[in-house]
Design a protein around this motif. Structure first.
Motif, PDB file in Angstrom:
ATOM      1  N   GLU A 362       0.848  -1.187   0.072  1.00  0.00           N
ATOM      2  CA  GLU A 362      -0.105   0.052  -0.076  1.00  0.00           C
ATOM      3  C   GLU A 362       0.894   1.446   0.081  1.00  0.00           C
ATOM      4  O   GLU A 362       0.501   2.310  -0.631  1.00  0.00           O
ATOM      5  CB  GLU A 362      -1.055   0.084   1.087  1.00  0.00           C
ATOM      6  CG  GLU A 362      -1.980   1.042   1.404  1.00  0.00           C
ATOM      7  CD  GLU A 362      -3.110   0.939   2.337  1.00  0.00           C
ATOM      8  OE1 GLU A 362      -3.898   1.884   2.542  1.00  0.00           O
ATOM      9  OE2 GLU A 362      -3.253  -0.146   2.959  1.00  0.00           O
ATOM     10  N   PHE A 363       1.927   1.277   0.905  1.00  0.00           N
ATOM     11  CA  PHE A 363       2.865   2.376   0.851  1.00  0.00           C
ATOM     12  C   PHE A 363       3.407   2.499  -0.578  1.00  0.00           C
ATOM     13  O   PHE A 363       3.670   3.645  -1.014  1.00  0.00           O
ATOM     14  CB  PHE A 363       4.071   2.178   1.709  1.00  0.00           C
ATOM     15  CG  PHE A 363       3.730   2.428   3.098  1.00  0.00           C
ATOM     16  CD1 PHE A 363       4.471   3.696   3.672  1.00  0.00           C
ATOM     17  CD2 PHE A 363       2.769   1.910   3.726  1.00  0.00           C
ATOM     18  CE1 PHE A 363       4.405   3.621   5.005  1.00  0.00           C
ATOM     19  CE2 PHE A 363       2.590   2.225   5.205  1.00  0.00           C
ATOM     20  CZ  PHE A 363       2.979   3.229   5.875  1.00  0.00           C
ATOM     21  N   LEU A 364       3.851   1.466  -1.300  1.00  0.00           N
ATOM     22  CA  LEU A 364       4.345   1.617  -2.687  1.00  0.00           C
ATOM     23  C   LEU A 364       3.376   2.000  -3.687  1.00  0.00           C
ATOM     24  O   LEU A 364       3.479   3.033  -4.561  1.00  0.00           O
ATOM     25  CB  LEU A 364       4.822   0.234  -3.048  1.00  0.00           C
ATOM     26  CG  LEU A 364       6.224  -0.336  -2.336  1.00  0.00           C
ATOM     27  CD1 LEU A 364       6.316  -1.699  -2.896  1.00  0.00           C
ATOM     28  CD2 LEU A 364       7.405   0.642  -2.750  1.00  0.00           C
ATOM     29  N   ASN A 365       2.211   1.414  -3.484  1.00  0.00           N
ATOM     30  CA  ASN A 365       0.869   2.125  -4.289  1.00  0.00           C
ATOM     31  C   ASN A 365       0.774   3.557  -4.287  1.00  0.00           C
ATOM     32  O   ASN A 365       0.319   4.247  -5.449  1.00  0.00           O
ATOM     33  CB  ASN A 365      -0.448   1.226  -4.214  1.00  0.00           C
ATOM     34  CG  ASN A 365      -0.119  -0.107  -4.569  1.00  0.00           C
ATOM     35  OD1 ASN A 365       0.603  -0.589  -5.379  1.00  0.00           O
ATOM     36  ND2 ASN A 365      -0.997  -1.204  -3.991  1.00  0.00           N
ATOM     37  N   HIS A 366       1.014   3.982  -3.018  1.00  0.00           N
ATOM     38  CA  HIS A 366       0.798   5.652  -2.801  1.00  0.00           C
ATOM     39  C   HIS A 366       1.814   6.424  -3.000  1.00  0.00           C
ATOM     40  O   HIS A 366       2.178   7.588  -2.682  1.00  0.00           O
ATOM     41  CB  HIS A 366       0.112   5.796  -1.444  1.00  0.00           C
ATOM     42  CG  HIS A 366      -1.276   5.348  -1.234  1.00  0.00           C
ATOM     43  ND1 HIS A 366      -1.792   4.042  -1.194  1.00  0.00           N
ATOM     44  CD2 HIS A 366      -2.604   5.847  -1.475  1.00  0.00           C
ATOM     45  CE1 HIS A 366      -3.074   4.011  -1.087  1.00  0.00           C
ATOM     46  NE2 HIS A 366      -3.536   5.090  -1.266  1.00  0.00           N
ATOM     47  N   GLU A 367       3.021   5.702  -3.408  1.00  0.00           N
ATOM     48  CA  GLU A 367       4.321   6.429  -3.601  1.00  0.00           C
ATOM     49  C   GLU A 367       4.737   6.943  -2.402  1.00  0.00           C
ATOM     50  O   GLU A 367       5.296   8.201  -2.339  1.00  0.00           O
ATOM     51  CB  GLU A 367       4.404   7.410  -4.720  1.00  0.00           C
ATOM     52  CG  GLU A 367       3.846   6.969  -6.167  1.00  0.00           C
ATOM     53  CD  GLU A 367       3.857   7.894  -7.356  1.00  0.00           C
ATOM     54  OE1 GLU A 367       3.635   9.330  -7.012  1.00  0.00           O
ATOM     55  OE2 GLU A 367       4.171   7.366  -8.387  1.00  0.00           O
ATOM     56  N   ALA A 368       4.577   6.253  -1.339  1.00  0.00           N
ATOM     57  CA  ALA A 368       4.986   6.589  -0.001  1.00  0.00           C
ATOM     58  C   ALA A 368       6.274   5.925   0.578  1.00  0.00           C
ATOM     59  O   ALA A 368       6.601   5.982   1.670  1.00  0.00           O
ATOM     60  CB  ALA A 368       3.759   6.565   1.189  1.00  0.00           C
ATOM     61  N   CYS A 369       6.760   5.255  -0.393  1.00  0.00           N
ATOM     62  CA  CYS A 369       8.026   4.201  -0.179  1.00  0.00           C
ATOM     63  C   CYS A 369       8.724   4.105  -1.404  1.00  0.00           C
ATOM     64  O   CYS A 369       8.043   4.068  -2.359  1.00  0.00           O
ATOM     65  CB  CYS A 369       7.507   2.982   0.766  1.00  0.00           C
ATOM     66  SG  CYS A 369       8.783   2.111   0.844  1.00  0.00           S
ATOM     67  N   ILE A 370      10.257   3.965  -1.356  1.00  0.00           N
ATOM     68  CA  ILE A 370      10.820   3.476  -2.582  1.00  0.00           C
ATOM     69  C   ILE A 370      11.459   2.087  -2.345  1.00  0.00           C
ATOM     70  O   ILE A 370      12.264   2.032  -1.448  1.00  0.00           O
ATOM     71  CB  ILE A 370      11.623   4.482  -2.886  1.00  0.00           C
ATOM     72  CG1 ILE A 370      11.190   6.058  -3.099  1.00  0.00           C
ATOM     73  CG2 ILE A 370      12.459   4.241  -4.059  1.00  0.00           C
ATOM     74  CD1 ILE A 370      12.225   7.025  -3.388  1.00  0.00           C
ATOM     75  N   MET A 371      11.080   1.170  -3.342  1.00  0.00           N
ATOM     76  CA  MET A 371      11.925  -0.154  -3.089  1.00  0.00           C
ATOM     77  C   MET A 371      12.684  -0.138  -4.174  1.00  0.00           C
ATOM     78  O   MET A 371      12.416   0.051  -5.536  1.00  0.00           O
ATOM     79  CB  MET A 371      10.594  -1.074  -3.152  1.00  0.00           C
ATOM     80  CG  MET A 371      11.436  -2.547  -2.982  1.00  0.00           C
ATOM     81  SD  MET A 371       9.686  -3.902  -3.221  1.00  0.00           S
ATOM     82  CE  MET A 371       9.356  -3.783  -1.299  1.00  0.00           C
ATOM     83  N   ILE A 372      13.806  -0.708  -3.910  1.00  0.00           N
ATOM     84  CA  ILE A 372      15.013  -0.750  -5.020  1.00  0.00           C
ATOM     85  C   ILE A 372      15.819  -2.104  -4.639  1.00  0.00           C
ATOM     86  O   ILE A 372      15.477  -2.537  -3.459  1.00  0.00           O
ATOM     87  CB  ILE A 372      15.845   0.418  -5.043  1.00  0.00           C
ATOM     88  CG1 ILE A 372      16.375   0.544  -3.601  1.00  0.00           C
ATOM     89  CG2 ILE A 372      14.945   1.694  -5.636  1.00  0.00           C
ATOM     90  CD1 ILE A 372      17.452   1.724  -3.377  1.00  0.00           C
ATOM     91  N   ASP A 373      16.644  -2.425  -5.522  1.00  0.00           N
ATOM     92  CA  ASP A 373      17.539  -3.358  -5.190  1.00  0.00           C
ATOM     93  C   ASP A 373      18.737  -2.726  -4.983  1.00  0.00           C
ATOM     94  O   ASP A 373      18.986  -1.512  -5.113  1.00  0.00           O
ATOM     95  CB  ASP A 373      17.809  -4.292  -6.517  1.00  0.00           C
ATOM     96  CG  ASP A 373      18.330  -3.624  -7.884  1.00  0.00           C
ATOM     97  OD1 ASP A 373      18.769  -2.525  -7.741  1.00  0.00           O
ATOM     98  OD2 ASP A 373      17.900  -4.379  -8.755  1.00  0.00           O
ATOM     99  N   LYS A 374      19.939  -3.355  -4.571  1.00  0.00           N
ATOM    100  CA  LYS A 374      21.066  -2.873  -3.909  1.00  0.00           C
ATOM    101  C   LYS A 374      21.880  -2.192  -5.052  1.00  0.00           C
ATOM    102  O   LYS A 374      22.446  -0.966  -4.916  1.00  0.00           O
ATOM    103  CB  LYS A 374      21.900  -3.843  -3.342  1.00  0.00           C
ATOM    104  CG  LYS A 374      22.512  -4.871  -4.169  1.00  0.00           C
ATOM    105  CD  LYS A 374      23.350  -5.914  -3.367  1.00  0.00           C
ATOM    106  CE  LYS A 374      23.830  -7.036  -4.135  1.00  0.00           C
ATOM    107  NZ  LYS A 374      24.413  -7.929  -3.416  1.00  0.00           N
ATOM    108  N   ALA A 375      21.774  -2.489  -6.369  1.00  0.00           N
ATOM    109  CA  ALA A 375      22.437  -1.660  -7.467  1.00  0.00           C
ATOM    110  C   ALA A 375      21.898  -0.406  -7.481  1.00  0.00           C
ATOM    111  O   ALA A 375      22.617   0.411  -8.276  1.00  0.00           O
ATOM    112  CB  ALA A 375      22.249  -2.646  -8.608  1.00  0.00           C
ATOM    113  N   SER A 376      20.580  -0.156  -7.231  1.00  0.00           N
ATOM    114  CA  SER A 376      20.042   1.178  -7.601  1.00  0.00           C
ATOM    115  C   SER A 376      20.064   2.072  -6.408  1.00  0.00           C
ATOM    116  O   SER A 376      19.655   3.194  -6.362  1.00  0.00           O
ATOM    117  CB  SER A 376      18.664   0.962  -7.835  1.00  0.00           C
ATOM    118  OG  SER A 376      18.483   0.252  -9.074  1.00  0.00           O
ATOM    119  N   LEU A 377      20.707   1.805  -5.077  1.00  0.00           N
ATOM    120  CA  LEU A 377      20.708   2.362  -4.032  1.00  0.00           C
ATOM    121  C   LEU A 377      21.455   3.870  -4.233  1.00  0.00           C
ATOM    122  O   LEU A 377      20.881   4.735  -3.697  1.00  0.00           O
ATOM    123  CB  LEU A 377      21.348   1.530  -2.709  1.00  0.00           C
ATOM    124  CG  LEU A 377      21.279   2.181  -1.472  1.00  0.00           C
ATOM    125  CD1 LEU A 377      19.989   2.679  -0.858  1.00  0.00           C
ATOM    126  CD2 LEU A 377      22.032   1.483  -0.417  1.00  0.00           C
TER     127      LEU A 377
END
Length: 421
Positions: A362-377
């Motif tokens: 839900e956080f991701l759907n509302h752009e309230a969090c950023i999920m990435i892999d370590k290569a994009s950190l």
């Protein structure tokens, strides 16, 4: 069914024989005597709370569970004496610190063998037993349910746990039927408990009590001296510290990185890692441990790394950061609690492994969090470090979701009041 419990108890004892020396000696010498005594159900007479108030036994395995049920414990302790058991030493410390002014006795949960469970129940004589999340101890549930309500609060069931329990449904079904009440976080967990054999009318969706956290606003004497922006990596696991350190050092900006390892036994190893990484860098970088930062502390350079070598303050530390990184999410651990930075309106970065917290979708759907892999950190850190408006926008979205999902504790309390006489 009795034969099944006997087989379980026998297998448990076999495993216990092999693990007991390791579990005993891994603890500080000052804790070993009390740990072994309480694990076998032996409590001193003066450790029994001598009041006429009814007693409730609540079990919360470690720090996260203790924090999650804190408000519930405080509310119940106004009417009852609380026996709060944990498994971990860090859970013990946080519980003792958090409830020192309440009617709460903190103990180690006894081994799940009939002798130890019976000893503890006879000593404390609780009115009910409350278990948290997925703490389904068969002998504790079996023995206690014969005499009192056994309740599950903030219940959840991960994919891994559900798949494992499904293979022994013949054992889980009669066990779950012994529960008086199941308060679960989400619809999917209700379905999983029902499919394993819990009675549908006993299962209630109350929400996640971790949204009802209360964090202290601690003002640190050095917080205005630390270089901005401040990146805080909370509850990290190996090798996340190295991943995050490498990204931070490549940022090549003025700023600070605060690293808070999940487990205190790793403080020394993480300190060694930080010092090595700094020595290998061509930049001038200050390093300090949190416990060694005096009130008049001043950083020697415009870039700094701070190691949090203290338990119990991470939630308050998030207030001073500009970017929060959630530990346990860049490895297959399942993530740590992202709600503390949301409480302080901070932008949240997490790795792809957040399956312990399904609400992250839900956080991701509302752009309230950023999920990435370590290569994009590195790329995301650079973008957030350079854009304060974006940080504020993401942080505000996270805070609104946090507010919208609060209230699970009140719902749980109302249900508990119906089943505890």
């Amino acid at each position: 069914m009795q034969a099944t419990f006997l087989i379980y108890s026998f297998l448990y004892l076999i495993v216990l024989i092999f693990l007991l020396p390791f579990e005993y000696f891994k603890r500080p010498a000052s804790l070993r005597k009390r740990w072994i005594r309480e694990k076998f159900g032996f409590f001193k007479k003066n450790e029994q709370i001598e009041t006429f108030k009814p007693k409730i036994w609540i079990h919360a395995v470690s720090v996260g569970e203790v924090v999650a049920v804190s408000r519930l414990i405080k509310e119940l302790s106004s009417k009852c004496e609380i026996i709060l058991s944990t498994i971990t030493d860090t859970g013990q410390k946080i519980a003792n610190d958090r409830f020192k002014n309440y009617n709460v006795k903190v103990i180690y949960i006894p081994f799940d063998i009939p002798f130890a469970i019976n000893k503890a129940l006879k000593h404390f004589k609780p009115l009910a037993v409350i278990l948290t999340e997925t703490e389904l101890w068969p002998n504790l549930i079996r023995i206690a349910s014969k005499k009192m309500p056994v309740i599950l609060v903030n219940g959840r069931m991960s994919d891994k746990s559900f798949n494992g329990y499904s293979k022994i449904k013949f054992f889980m079904k009669p066990l779950l039927k012994r529960l008086t009440l199941l308060c679960v976080q989400e619809e999917q967990y209700k379905e999983r408990f029902f499919n394993l054999g819990a009675e549908e009318q006993k299962i209630h969706i109350t929400g996640n009590m971790k949204f009802d956290i209360e964090l202290r606003e601690i003002h640190f004497p050095w917080e205005n001296a630390i270089a901005q922006p401040v990146i805080l990596a909370g509850s990290t696991h190996e090798p996340e510290e190295e991943i995050i350190l490498d990204a931070f050092l490549k940022l090549n900006i003025t700023g600070s990185l605060i690293i808070a390892p999940r487990h205190p036994e790793r403080f020394q190893a993480v300190e060694t890692l930080i010092k090595r990484k700094i020595s290998e860098s061509s930049r001038e970088i200050s390093f300090s441990k949190l416990t060694e930062m005096p009130s008049a502390f001043s950083f020697k350079s415009s870039t700094s790394v701070v190691l949090v070598d203290q338990m119990g303050i991470l939630g308050s530390l998030y207030r001073i950061c500009d970017i929060a990184i959630i530990g346990g999410s860049f490895i297959a651990h399942g993530g740590q609690n992202p709600l503390e930075p949301a409480y302080w309106r901070k932008p949240i970065i997490c790795g792809p492994f957040m399956y312990n917290f399904p609400f992250i979708e839900e956080f991701l759907n509302h752009e309230a969090c950023i999920m990435i892999d370590k290569a994009s950190l590195l790329e995301i850190l650079k973008e957030l470090a350079e854009n304060s408006e974006l940080r504020q926008t993401i942080g505000n979205r996270a805070y609104q979701l946090f507010l919208n999902k609060s209230g699970a504790t009140e719902k749980t309390l109302r249900l508990i009041e119906k089943v505890i006489p």
